[in-house]
Design an enzyme around this catalytic site. Structure first.
Site, mmCIF file in Angstrom:
data_model
loop_
_atom_site.group_PDB
_atom_site.id
_atom_site.type_symbol
_atom_site.label_atom_id
_atom_site.label_comp_id
_atom_site.label_asym_id
_atom_site.label_seq_id
_atom_site.Cartn_x
_atom_site.Cartn_y
_atom_site.Cartn_z
ATOM 1 C CB CYS A 65 1.396 8.242 9.008
ATOM 2 S SG CYS A 65 -0.077 7.313 9.486
ATOM 3 C CE1 TYR A 122 -0.190 -3.004 17.161
ATOM 4 C CE2 TYR A 122 -1.904 -1.486 17.861
ATOM 5 C CZ TYR A 122 -1.272 -2.715 17.959
ATOM 6 O OH TYR A 122 -1.725 -3.647 18.857
ATOM 7 N NE ARG A 165 -0.269 0.290 4.982
ATOM 8 C CZ ARG A 165 0.667 1.103 5.444
ATOM 9 N NH1 ARG A 165 1.015 2.172 4.740
ATOM 10 N NH2 ARG A 165 1.269 0.878 6.594
ATOM 11 C CB ALA A 197 -6.464 1.551 10.419
#
Length: 221
Positions: free
Chosen positions: A168, A76, A70, A152
């Site tokens: 990120c 996480y 991705r 997420a």
């Protein structure tokens, strides 16, 4: 067909088999294959995106790190986090990647507003933020006009593992969750609102429900 989506409940799963199933579904689908949104809760795992830099994984400890296909950097996944994967034929829906990202972000913003949580996306970093803290991460992959991977959303989880990484790719990124902002603490409570908003923002007027990996993907998982 472009207005119909299957909402597929996968329950709690290890990350890698579901990732492999996403790849298989995307590679094996054809013009007649329907779009799906997969809902899943993962066992603890760090996933490192294609552009991910090793220095953003600080001390993973006993949590595995998986290199994936991705976009984005490291994040996480763990219990208490609602993950949604978007298996969408963007060409058939006449959507571009930016349309998909904006639709997902706006769905989360409107869902959180229902809980009294004011949130917004950021132009410089995909995802949704509230009070300067990140509550929903976003990482997608488009292959031949078909999307996979997804979002997420932190609902009611142990946030400690985020301290083991630069989330990120941002050293000072603070993560938060719905429960900490006074919203629902149960994934089952937020799922109907999440599905409603995603279908609305992504243009699905008809939804079908299913469970378990689809046959198109299960054999490859």
């Amino acid at each position: 067909m472009e207005n119909t989506v299957v909402i597929r409940e996968l329950g709690r799963q290890d990350y890698v088999p579901v990732w492999k199933a996403m790849q298989a579904y995307t590679d094996n689908r054809d013009a007649e294959t329907g779009d799906e949104i997969w809902l899943v809760e993962h066992d603890p795992v760090f996933t490192q995106g294609q552009a991910g830099k090793a220095e953003h994984v600080l001390f993973p400890g006993d949590i595995p790190v998986v290199q994936v296909d991705r976009g984005g950097q490291v994040t996480y996944h763990g219990p208490g986090q609602q993950v949604a994967y978007f298996m969408i034929d963007l060409r058939r829906k006449n959507m571009g990647p930016r349309d998909l990202v904006s639709g997902i972000e706006n769905a989360i913003v409107d869902m959180l507003a229902k809980y009294g949580i004011e949130a917004a996306p950021r132009a410089d970093a995909p995802g949704v933020y509230t009070d300067g803290e990140k509550i929903c991460s976003l990482g997608l992959r488009i292959r031949k006009g078909k999307s996979f991977h997804g979002l997420a959303l932190n609902v009611n989880m142990d946030l400690e593992p985020f301290a083991r990484i630069n989330p990120c790719g941002y050293q000072d990124m603070v993560m938060t969750q719905i429960a900490s902002k006074g919203g629902p603490e149960d994934l089952e409570r937020i799922k109907p609102d999440l599905i409603d908003q995603l279908c609305d923002k992504l243009g699905y007027t008809k939804r079908l429900e299913s469970a378990g990996l689809p046959s198109l993907a299960a054999a490859q998982a």
